[in-house]
Design a protein around this motif. Structure first.
Motif, PDB file in Angstrom:
ATOM      1  N   UNK A  26      21.374  -1.636 -15.771  1.00 32.80           N
ATOM      2  CA  UNK A  26      22.415  -1.736 -14.752  1.00 32.80           C
ATOM      3  C   UNK A  26      21.989  -0.870 -13.580  1.00 32.80           C
ATOM      4  N   UNK A  27      21.823  -1.502 -12.425  1.00 32.27           N
ATOM      5  CA  UNK A  27      21.397  -0.784 -11.227  1.00 32.27           C
ATOM      6  C   UNK A  27      22.633  -0.316 -10.466  1.00 32.27           C
TER       7      UNK A  27
ATOM      8  N   UNK B 124      19.817   6.081  -5.889  1.00 33.08           N
ATOM      9  CA  UNK B 124      20.258   5.119  -6.908  1.00 33.08           C
ATOM     10  C   UNK B 124      20.028   5.639  -8.335  1.00 33.08           C
ATOM     11  N   UNK B 125      20.693   4.970  -9.287  1.00 37.18           N
ATOM     12  CA  UNK B 125      20.578   5.283 -10.706  1.00 37.18           C
ATOM     13  C   UNK B 125      20.326   3.992 -11.478  1.00 37.18           C
ATOM     14  N   UNK B 126      19.703   4.139 -12.648  1.00 32.71           N
ATOM     15  CA  UNK B 126      19.512   3.012 -13.555  1.00 32.71           C
ATOM     16  C   UNK B 126      20.028   3.398 -14.932  1.00 32.71           C
TER      17      UNK B 126
ATOM     18  N   UNK C 182      10.255  -0.608 -11.966  1.00 36.01           N
ATOM     19  CA  UNK C 182      11.612  -0.765 -11.441  1.00 36.01           C
ATOM     20  C   UNK C 182      12.098   0.519 -10.777  1.00 36.01           C
ATOM     21  N   UNK C 183      11.784   1.659 -11.387  1.00 35.77           N
ATOM     22  CA  UNK C 183      12.176   2.947 -10.811  1.00 35.77           C
ATOM     23  C   UNK C 183      11.520   3.151  -9.453  1.00 35.77           C
ATOM     24  N   UNK C 184      10.209   2.926  -9.395  1.00 33.39           N
ATOM     25  CA  UNK C 184       9.484   3.143  -8.143  1.00 33.39           C
ATOM     26  C   UNK C 184       9.937   2.176  -7.057  1.00 33.39           C
ATOM     27  N   UNK C 185      10.176   0.939  -7.447  1.00 31.56           N
ATOM     28  CA  UNK C 185      10.547  -0.080  -6.474  1.00 31.56           C
ATOM     29  C   UNK C 185      11.857   0.255  -5.776  1.00 31.56           C
ATOM     30  N   UNK C 186      12.826   0.773  -6.535  1.00 27.84           N
ATOM     31  CA  UNK C 186      14.136   1.041  -5.955  1.00 27.84           C
ATOM     32  C   UNK C 186      14.404   2.491  -5.660  1.00 27.84           C
ATOM     33  N   UNK C 187      13.479   3.384  -6.015  1.00 25.50           N
ATOM     34  CA  UNK C 187      13.674   4.800  -5.753  1.00 25.50           C
ATOM     35  C   UNK C 187      14.770   5.429  -6.598  1.00 25.50           C
TER      36      UNK C 187
END
Length: 253
Positions: A79-80, A107-109, A136-141
């Motif tokens: 969940x982003x 943001x958080x995941x 996914x972490x790197x892509x969205x920061x």
């Protein structure tokens, strides 16, 4: 071994990462989600128990790890959240008071329902799954990874030594302390046994989080439906040890 990363929206198959004979991709539709739910049911409840599904599946994105034949080997959902103010929408918020984390930023995941096919012993599958998470972490920061890490069964006494180690070495920072919300919880007592034996009681997924500098709640929630004891787990991405970050990015690269 070659690898490549694509955006979630690119490619007809939603490919995130491929490496050797394995690939990680986003679920393309309802059938993919059903396949993930079926694998989860098999992994969590055993053969013949049916799929594992809940209301949050519709709000999450699902990632499938497959081999070259298309067999599903592992999966997880995420969940982003663009901002920590939205953390009340998460699965974890059903069981934990996360009010202090509302001010964390974003943001958080939230990661959840991470599982592999029973009997699978190939470590490359787990490496690929973690490489996909890193991408996914790197892509969205994303600044924080979080979720519920589960211990099998609800016999809390069995895990007392592990809970003591978690309390002594891996408690959440005071400013992010996780509050009690669930009706049935197990408070962690001080460590009373030798740490090496206690560490063996900690599930592999949680050990991975702790190896990345993760921290946990000061209590476990008793989940009778899932037949687990779970702890809230947070990993601040900026605090992940550099060597671990390089290793994950090497897979994702």
């Amino acid at each position: 071994m070659s690898s490549r990363v694509q955006d979630d929206a690119s490619g007809e198959d939603g490919l995130i990462l491929s490496r050797g004979r394995f690939q990680a991709r986003s679920a393309a539709g309802a059938e993919d989600v059903k396949a993930a739910q079926a694998l989860r049911g098999l992994a969590f409840f055993g053969p013949g128990k049916g799929p594992d599904a809940d209301a949050l599946d519709g709000r999450c994105r699902h990632v499938l790890v497959e081999d070259e034949t298309g067999q599903l080997l592992a999966c997880f959902r995420y969940l982003w959240l663009e901002t920590s103010a939205e953390i009340g929408r998460s699965y974890s918020a059903q069981y934990y008071d996360l009010s202090r984390l509302e001010g964390y930023g974003g943001p958080l995941i939230e990661l959840g329902r991470f599982c592999t096919r029973p009997g699978l012993v190939d470590p490359d599958v787990l490496r690929l799954a973690w490489g996909a998470i890193a991408a996914l972490v790197d892509r969205g920061g994303a600044r924080l990874l979080f979720g519920c890490a589960s211990f099998t069964g609800t016999d809390a006494a069995r895990y007392d030594p592990a809970f003591g180690v978690l309390r002594a070495r891996h408690a959440a920072p005071a400013r992010w302390q996780i509050g009690v919300k669930a009706a049935e919880v197990v408070r962690f007592s001080p460590a009373t046994s030798e740490a090496r034996g206690a560490l063996k009681l900690i599930p592999p997924l949680l050990r991975t989080y702790l190896g990345m500098g993760g921290w946990v709640s000061d209590h476990a929630v008793v989940d009778r439906q899932m037949n687990t004891l779970h702890v809230f787990t947070g990993v601040e991405t900026a605090a992940i040890p550099p060597a671990r970050t390089r290793a994950l990015r090497a897979i994702a690269g």
